[in-house]
Scaffold this active site. Sequence first.
Site, short mmCIF file in Angstrom:
data_model
loop_
_atom_site.label_atom_id
_atom_site.label_comp_id
_atom_site.label_asym_id
_atom_site.label_seq_id
_atom_site.Cartn_x
_atom_site.Cartn_y
_atom_site.Cartn_z
N GLY A 197 0.84 -1.18 0.00
CA GLY A 197 0.00 0.00 0.00
C GLY A 197 0.88 1.24 0.00
O GLY A 197 2.04 1.19 0.41
N GLN A 218 2.72 9.95 1.47
CA GLN A 218 4.03 9.30 1.52
C GLN A 218 4.91 9.71 0.35
O GLN A 218 6.13 9.57 0.42
CB GLN A 218 3.88 7.78 1.56
CG GLN A 218 3.28 7.29 2.87
CD GLN A 218 3.18 5.78 2.87
OE1 GLN A 218 2.20 5.23 2.39
NE2 GLN A 218 4.21 5.14 3.38
N CYS A 239 6.31 0.01 7.41
CA CYS A 239 5.83 1.20 6.72
C CYS A 239 6.95 1.70 5.81
O CYS A 239 8.10 1.79 6.23
CB CYS A 239 5.45 2.27 7.73
SG CYS A 239 4.82 3.78 6.98
N LEU A 240 6.59 2.02 4.59
CA LEU A 240 7.58 2.54 3.64
C LEU A 240 8.11 3.90 4.08
O LEU A 240 9.16 4.33 3.61
CB LEU A 240 6.97 2.63 2.24
CG LEU A 240 6.56 1.29 1.63
CD1 LEU A 240 5.88 1.50 0.29
CD2 LEU A 240 7.75 0.36 1.50
N HIS A 300 -3.98 0.85 7.78
CA HIS A 300 -2.65 1.49 7.76
C HIS A 300 -2.65 2.67 6.79
O HIS A 300 -2.22 3.78 7.15
CB HIS A 300 -1.61 0.45 7.35
CG HIS A 300 -0.21 0.96 7.34
ND1 HIS A 300 0.72 0.61 8.28
CD2 HIS A 300 0.43 1.81 6.48
CE1 HIS A 300 1.87 1.21 8.01
NE2 HIS A 300 1.71 1.94 6.91
N GLU A 301 -3.13 2.46 5.58
CA GLU A 301 -3.10 3.52 4.57
C GLU A 301 -4.08 4.65 4.91
O GLU A 301 -3.77 5.83 4.72
CB GLU A 301 -3.38 2.96 3.17
CG GLU A 301 -2.39 1.93 2.70
CD GLU A 301 -0.93 2.33 2.82
OE1 GLU A 301 -0.61 3.54 2.65
OE2 GLU A 301 -0.09 1.46 3.09
N HIS A 337 -2.59 7.11 7.25
CA HIS A 337 -1.71 8.09 6.60
C HIS A 337 -2.49 9.33 6.16
O HIS A 337 -1.97 10.45 6.21
CB HIS A 337 -1.02 7.48 5.39
CG HIS A 337 0.21 6.70 5.70
ND1 HIS A 337 1.33 7.27 6.29
CD2 HIS A 337 0.52 5.40 5.51
CE1 HIS A 337 2.27 6.35 6.43
NE2 HIS A 337 1.80 5.20 5.97
#
Length: 187
Positions: free
Chosen positions: A46, A51, A98-99, A140-141, A144
């Site tokens: 994702g 991000q 997480c990226l 999670h997304e 953000h």
Amino acid sequence: MAVLPIRIQGDPVLHSPADPVTVFDDELRRLVEDMYETMDAAPGVGLAAPQVGVAKRLFVFGWTDDDVEHRGVAINPELWITPAPTGEADEDEESEGCLSFPGERFPLRRGARAILQAVDLDEQPFEIRAEGWLARIFQHEYDHLDGTLYLDRLPRPFDRDWPKISRKRGWGVPGRQWLPGVDDLEG
């Protein structure tokens, strides 16, 4: 299409609520294509627009479960989730990464089910009822988009571990980013 730099924890765009998408045009389509390419190159499951430095309410996802591919874009999403179970998270089954905090994973309890309602690139509404990892990805997304990183939700002792890692790596400040396929980082 292009791989975009991914912002690292501490960049202001990651810690502020994103604005609704109001213009559905070729620029938005290019952004979504670039986000897919970036997510796949990272690799991740994702990626939210903040991000990649875009303060808009959208995310892409891509995950395969039992040979069923779940891939799409959620624009201006709403998310309903079941409450997270109580107790400690299982480090093997409930850890996520997480990226925007690459190379680390921490256990976190999430709701087992979620209902995602959003629109696609053609402004067509859709709904996905998700369980398990897909529900976790959505949560999670979606976080953000509200300026929340999964790090902000970690229980003790992990809530004390990640700031030490961030300081050691020089993160936690504006402007830090990494480029999938170029920088030696993993999310």
